[in-house]
Design a protein around this motif. Structure first.
Motif: not given
Length: 168
Positions: A26-28, A33-35, A72-73, A80-88
């Motif tokens: 799930s973390e992957g 999804a962020l990628r 996550l470094d 560039s781009g946007i951050l999404g809810p998946e980081l939560g």
């Protein structure tokens, strides 16, 4: 009492494997999804292969001994781009380092779900909007660096409840 042949046991395991795979990755899935939201002209994310069992072998991702993502470094990575809810969904994350990039859009409210977060560095991007009130739930947070963005509004009152916060 039912008896199972080796073939039937293998069949039962194979039936269960996709469910085990989904839960253990799930973390992957969240990181992939962020990628998909990011532009990566220098290919710093080329090792992010969603078919692996977990993301612990990916560059810029650090895991603990239980193969849970804790860091996550991607600071200064020219993404560039946007951050999404998946980081939560990175429930064990302790360090979120996304500073000095070209990230834009709003900071996701879902980052307030990261209960183990110690440090969040989003400074030096093009993030806009308000600081999410959900950050008031980050009781382990010691360092919150959001400077040099395009944020607006006031600092949420909820952040005053963060007793461990040393740097804002």
């Amino acid at each position: 009492m039912a008896s199972f042949t080796p073939f039937s046991l293998l069949f039962l395991l194979l039936l269960q494997y996709p469910f085990l795979s989904l839960s253990s990755n799930s973390e992957g899935n969240a990181l992939h999804a962020l990628r998909s939201r990011l532009s990566d002209p220098n290919n710093v994310l080329q090792s992010w292969d969603p078919t692996l069992v977990n993301p612990c072998t990916w560059f810029h991702v650090t895991c603990n001994s239980n193969n849970q993502v804790i860091r996550l470094d991607l600071g200064n990575s020219n993404i560039s781009g946007i951050l999404g809810p998946e980081l939560g969904q990175l429930h064990h994350l302790q360090y979120l380092e996304l500073y000095r990039n070209e990230l834009s859009g709003k900071i996701p409210e879902e980052l307030g779900k990261l209960k183990n977060l110690i440090s969040m560095d989003l400074y030096g991007n093009k993030l806009e909007g308000r600081i999410p009130k959900s950050f008031g739930k980050l009781k382990s947070l010691k360092f919150l660096r959001l400077n040099d963005n395009k944020l607006s509004g006031t600092i949420p009152r909820e952040l005053t409840h963060l007793k461990n916060l040393k740097v804002l």
